[in-house]
Design a protein around this motif. Structure first.
Motif, PDB file in Angstrom:
ATOM      1  N   VAL A  17      -4.732  -1.749   7.107  1.00 16.93           N
ATOM      2  CA  VAL A  17      -4.321  -1.968   5.722  1.00 16.93           C
ATOM      3  C   VAL A  17      -5.269  -2.931   5.009  1.00 16.93           C
ATOM      4  N   SER A  49       0.818  -1.216   0.000  1.00 12.45           N
ATOM      5  CA  SER A  49       0.000   0.000   0.000  1.00 12.45           C
ATOM      6  C   SER A  49       0.848   1.262   0.000  1.00 12.45           C
ATOM      7  N   GLU A  51      -8.412   1.878   5.560  1.00  8.67           N
ATOM      8  CA  GLU A  51      -6.960   2.001   5.411  1.00  8.67           C
ATOM      9  C   GLU A  51      -6.538   3.456   5.275  1.00  8.67           C
TER      10      GLU A  51
END
Length: 247
Positions: A208, A143, A213
């Protein structure tokens, strides 16, 4: 268990960091065929986070066996996990397979490791299969868009929630340090990073792979609203290689 009853199999299943699509095919197959699903559940929560990740894959016919989180007291924790292992063994001795679910990977800072130890001690003949899952560490790196380590570099994964005595020593020895569940220690950790000159090389990630997130690459902008139990901090130190060369 009768003489002719075959022991069920204990499956340790990592269901990933939060996105149901990140569960592996092997984990999904084991989950769906197990008549009993065992999940860790904190006393202050209504449901299990691991179970919530895979709720759409679970059927009403499957038994949900809830294993409460232990207290912080070491003796009390050992007793709670031993009782959880006994519950699992009861099902195994009836010939039922048990799928123990844990978020992330079952062999990385996982509640499964305690139940695994109890089953291995009290029912050593029970078959066990451990199915790895996507850990929050790997998902957070994806990410953030930054590799954790490249060729020749070293990585340390530390449980920040239980205290980190010397962050400078860790960042000296390792090119990347990941601090798991960092929120309870965020203020002192950020202060240490500032002293070490690593504030600009740190990334905070919470929840996440979920719709909650958040990736914060400027950690000086972290607010109280950004705090979450499921959080981590990725700290990079470009000069850490000097330690390895000197030692």
């Amino acid at each position: 268990m009768t003489q002719n009853t075959k022991l069920g199999c204990l499956y340790g299943i990592g269901v990933g960091p939060g996105d149901p699509d990140l569960i592996t095919l092997k984990a999904l197959k084991a989950l769906q065929k197990a008549p009993v699903i065992c999940v860790p559940q904190a006393a202050n929560r209504r449901d299990s986070y691991a179970l919530s990740i895979v709720k759409d894959y679970v059927t009403p016919e499957q038994e949900i066996l809830r294993a409460p989180f232990p207290t912080d007291d070491a003796e009390g924790a050992a007793r709670v996990w031993r009782e959880a292992a006994k519950l699992v063994i009861e099902r195994l001795e009836k010939g039922q397979d048990v799928a123990f679910l844990t978020e992330g990977d079952p062999m990385l800072f996982s509640t499964f490791s305690y139940v695994l130890a109890g089953v291995q001690e009290m029912c050593p003949q029970a078959p066990i299969e451990i199915i790895p899952g996507v850990s929050s560490v790997m998902a957070a790196a994806a990410s953030s868009g930054a590799p954790l380590v490249t060729h020749g570099q070293r990585l340390a994964i530390l449980p920040a929630a239980y205290g980190l005595e010397d962050l400078s020593q860790a960042t000296d020895k390792f090119d990347t340090v990941v601090l798991m569940k960092v929120s309870p220690k965020i203020d002192e950790t950020l202060a240490d990073l500032k002293k070490l000159g690593l504030t600009g090389q740190s990334t905070y990630v919470r929840r996440v792979s979920t719709d909650r997130e958040k990736v914060i690459k400027d950690v000086t902008k972290i607010t109280p609203e950004d705090m979450d139990y499921f959080s981590l901090l990725i700290v990079k130190n470009d000069s850490a290689g000097n330690y390895a060369k000197e030692n």
